[in-house]
Design an enzyme around this catalytic site. Structure first.
Site, PDB file in Angstrom:
ATOM      1  N   HIS A 341       0.834  -1.216   0.000  1.00 61.19           N
ATOM      2  CA  HIS A 341       0.000   0.000   0.000  1.00 61.19           C
ATOM      3  C   HIS A 341       0.860   1.254   0.000  1.00 61.19           C
ATOM      4  CE1 HIS A 341       0.864   0.756   4.297  1.00 61.19           C
ATOM      5  NE2 HIS A 341       0.685  -0.547   4.500  1.00 61.19           N
ATOM      6  N   CYS A 357       3.046  -5.049   6.634  1.00 55.15           N
ATOM      7  CA  CYS A 357       2.753  -4.721   5.241  1.00 55.15           C
ATOM      8  C   CYS A 357       3.969  -4.092   4.561  1.00 55.15           C
ATOM      9  CB  CYS A 357       1.567  -3.762   5.161  1.00 55.15           C
ATOM     10  SG  CYS A 357      -0.013  -4.533   5.529  1.00 55.15           S
TER      11      CYS A 357
END
Length: 409
Positions: A341, A357
């Site tokens: 992301h 992440c």
């Protein structure tokens, strides 16, 4: 009489010899003194050069060179003059000085620097072919020299201006493989990546004729492409299509590979690196998992479901930035919440601070988002050992953009 005459002649001869000796000694002393004075003057110029007093050197060195053309320091004087004139932006005169320095100097180290200087001047004077020749010579004369990374980078840019894509890619690739840690390598990687992407999107494209009821999403789904790639390859300014319109539809099968130790995401095609992107990874207490994953969903402007509740897109506290690519593997389900992301904290890129992440700059994740489809492999490794850059020759067996037409039936 004869005895006295002989004695007188001997005395005259001795006197003449004495005068000659005195004259020779005087001339020698004068020459030595003159050389010492010239040497002191040149030492002064050397000091000015070390202090980067290019203005004074540009004014005084031409007269010094003209007055003392046989001085042993003249080759170096031309070098100082060339650098000084170039630093002042007087590229035409600097080029003349570089050419004289080239004529008088022989060492590989100094020739390496001279050729680089000549390349800069030729480029500034828009003499592209001569600039290419000079930068090429700079690299050839001393491949491991300090100016070789800059020479290769400039060669890549110049070949790009000339429209020689393969030579441009070759130059950038050489820089990245030979000098991966040079400061110039990051710029080279970005430029090479852009060139590679442009080439691959064209190389893997088919031509499609728009039919009634078509949309970019439908066409992209049909050919395992993305609407954004179709727009870019077809130079579309909007999503609106008309029946009979011809589109270029790229169909590259990219792979994403993550190098946790170097904190890089590699966009790969047929096993070769196309472009690299800096990333942030999981903190030591919440490390990024390794393994073979696939992209399972793609979300524009995602909501972040934080421990304190959902945070909508656009909120400065939404750490996901502008794009989300959810990933899963056979061992790790999508519900675990791992993904690639963007970020609202660009300063964290390159650091290990996430909950596991992979963080990217928003502009980088937006580019990746436009290039990959659901199902794209994502390989996460502690270290990617083999990193070979793509070059146009590695894709020549693919069909060209103009060779296929579809959508007729």
């Amino acid at each position: 009489m004869n005895g006295r005459s002989g004695l007188s002649s001997a005395r005259i001869t001795l006197f003449v010899i004495f005068i000659l000796i005195i004259s020779i000694v005087g001339v020698y002393a004068f020459v030595r003194s003159s050389n010492a004075r010239i040497s002191r003057q040149f030492q002064h110029y050397e000091s000015l050069f070390s202090q980067r007093e290019y203005g004074l050197l540009a004014e005084e060195l031409p007269g010094f060179i003209e007055k003392h053309p046989k001085f042993e320091g003249i080759p170096k004087a031309y070098f100082y003059l060339a650098v000084s004139l170039q630093e002042r932006g007087d590229y035409r005169r600097a080029l003349d000085a570089w050419q004289n320095a080239l004529r008088l100097n022989r060492g590989r180290d100094i020739l390496h620097r001279i050729y680089y200087g000549m390349g800069i001047c030729h480029e500034k004077l828009n003499q592209i072919d001569r600039a290419v020749e000079s930068f090429s010579n700079c690299f050839k004369v001393l491949p491991d020299g300090p100016f070789s990374p800059k020479a290769l980078y400039n060669l890549g840019l110049l070949y790009g201006k000339k429209g020689n894509l393969s030579k441009a890619v070759e130059s950038f690739k050489m820089l990245l493989e030979k000098f991966p840690n040079d400061p110039q390598a990051r710029d080279a990687a970005d430029t090479l990546g852009d060139l590679n992407l442009k080439y691959i999107l064209k190389m893997t494209s088919i031509q499609y004729e728009v039919r009634r009821g078509d949309s970019l999403k439908l066409i992209a789904r049909k050919f395992n492409s993305t609407p954004e790639m179709i727009m870019k390859a077809s130079r579309l300014k909007s999503h609106l299509l008309r029946v009979g319109q011809t589109l270029n539809v790229p169909r590259p099968k990219f792979t994403l590979e993550v190098d946790l130790s170097d904190r890089l995401l590699l966009l790969k095609y047929k096993g070769f690196v196309v472009k690299t992107y800096p990333i942030g990874i999981g903190a030591p207490e919440t490390p990024t998992p390794t393994g073979d994953f696939r992209i399972r969903n793609k979300i524009v402007n995602p909501t972040w479901f934080s421990p304190d509740g959902p945070i909508p897109p656009g909120d400065p506290n939404n750490l996901l930035g502008t794009r989300w690519l959810g990933i899963s593997s056979q061992k790790i389900s999508l519900s675990k919440g791992y993904g690639i992301h963007g970020t609202t904290e660009p300063e964290t890129i390159g650091r290990a601070l996430s909950d596991g992440c992979i963080r990217m700059l928003n502009e980088d994740v937006e580019e990746i988002f436009d290039l990959v489809t659901v199902g794209t492999p994502v390989i996460i490794r502690d270290k990617v050992e083999r990193r070979i850059w793509f070059t146009p020759t590695q894709g020549r067996r693919d069909k060209d953009v103009s060779s296929i037409r579809t959508g007729q039936g």
